[in-house]
Design a protein around this motif. Structure first.
Motif, PDB file in Angstrom:
ATOM      1  N   LEU A  60       0.862  -1.196  -0.048  1.00  0.00           N
ATOM      2  CA  LEU A  60       0.073   0.081   0.051  1.00  0.00           C
ATOM      3  C   LEU A  60       0.884   1.157  -0.080  1.00  0.00           C
ATOM      4  N   MET A  61       1.963   1.185   0.653  1.00  0.00           N
ATOM      5  CA  MET A  61       2.777   2.314   0.790  1.00  0.00           C
ATOM      6  C   MET A  61       3.746   2.624  -0.424  1.00  0.00           C
ATOM      7  N   ALA A  62       4.035   1.456  -1.127  1.00  0.00           N
ATOM      8  CA  ALA A  62       4.696   1.406  -2.387  1.00  0.00           C
ATOM      9  C   ALA A  62       3.859   2.101  -3.308  1.00  0.00           C
ATOM     10  N   LEU A  63       2.456   1.792  -3.472  1.00  0.00           N
ATOM     11  CA  LEU A  63       1.497   2.130  -4.247  1.00  0.00           C
ATOM     12  C   LEU A  63       1.318   3.788  -4.178  1.00  0.00           C
ATOM     13  N   ALA A  64       1.345   4.247  -2.788  1.00  0.00           N
ATOM     14  CA  ALA A  64       1.250   5.536  -2.520  1.00  0.00           C
ATOM     15  C   ALA A  64       2.531   6.575  -2.855  1.00  0.00           C
ATOM     16  N   ARG A  65       3.576   5.771  -3.313  1.00  0.00           N
ATOM     17  CA  ARG A  65       4.877   6.288  -3.546  1.00  0.00           C
ATOM     18  C   ARG A  65       5.650   6.877  -2.284  1.00  0.00           C
ATOM     19  N   VAL A  66       5.498   6.133  -1.411  1.00  0.00           N
ATOM     20  CA  VAL A  66       6.425   6.147  -0.077  1.00  0.00           C
ATOM     21  C   VAL A  66       7.520   5.561  -0.163  1.00  0.00           C
ATOM     22  N   ARG A  67       8.625   6.321  -0.477  1.00  0.00           N
ATOM     23  CA  ARG A  67      10.177   5.880  -0.504  1.00  0.00           C
ATOM     24  C   ARG A  67      11.007   6.367   0.439  1.00  0.00           C
TER      25      ARG A  67
END
Length: 141
Positions: A60-67
């Motif tokens: 979910l965080m990767a889809l929201a582009r949390v890097r």
């Protein structure tokens, strides 16, 4: 990292953590534990479920582009575990979701790139103490 990016990172983590944890509630873990099978649940199923929550939160965080998303996804369950084994005994779902959201936001804040090391130590130290008190100390006793 700007303040705006840091706030966005914490908000995305605060939403994805409870969503991943609530997905775990669909898995009937209470039905796994009857009699001697509780040993199996404690050693195998519970760590697999926590890993599943971490992987779902990561997605979910990767889809929201949390890097990078992986430190938050791995740190979030540890913060939740440290609070629920020591301080909190939550039975209502809204309070549980709010606590999990706060724990994932804290993990996002501690693992942010732009945070100075002194702030990381100051914010993360209570979590380490609670984790040692609630998880490690009972194992060592």
């Amino acid at each position: 990292m700007s303040v705006r990016e840091l706030v966005r990172r914490c908000l995305v983590a605060a939403v994805s953590g409870p969503l991943a944890t609530l997905a775990l509630w669909a898995f009937p873990a209470k039905d796994l534990c009857t009699g001697a099978e509780c040993f199996f649940v404690a050693l195998v199923a519970v760590p697999l479920m926590v890993l599943g929550v971490a992987l779902l939160a990561y997605a979910l965080m990767a889809l929201a582009r949390v890097r990078p998303a992986w430190p938050v996804a791995l740190g979030g369950p540890l913060v939740v575990l440290s609070l629920f084994t020591t301080v909190l005994d939550v039975s209502s779902l809204p309070v549980f979701a709010a606590v999990v959201a706060g724990c994932y936001a804290l993990a996002a804040l501690v693992t942010a790139d732009g945070l100075p090391n002194a702030w990381r130590v100051a914010v993360g130290s209570p979590v380490v103490v609670l984790f040692a008190w609630g998880v490690v100390w009972p194992i060592l006793r």
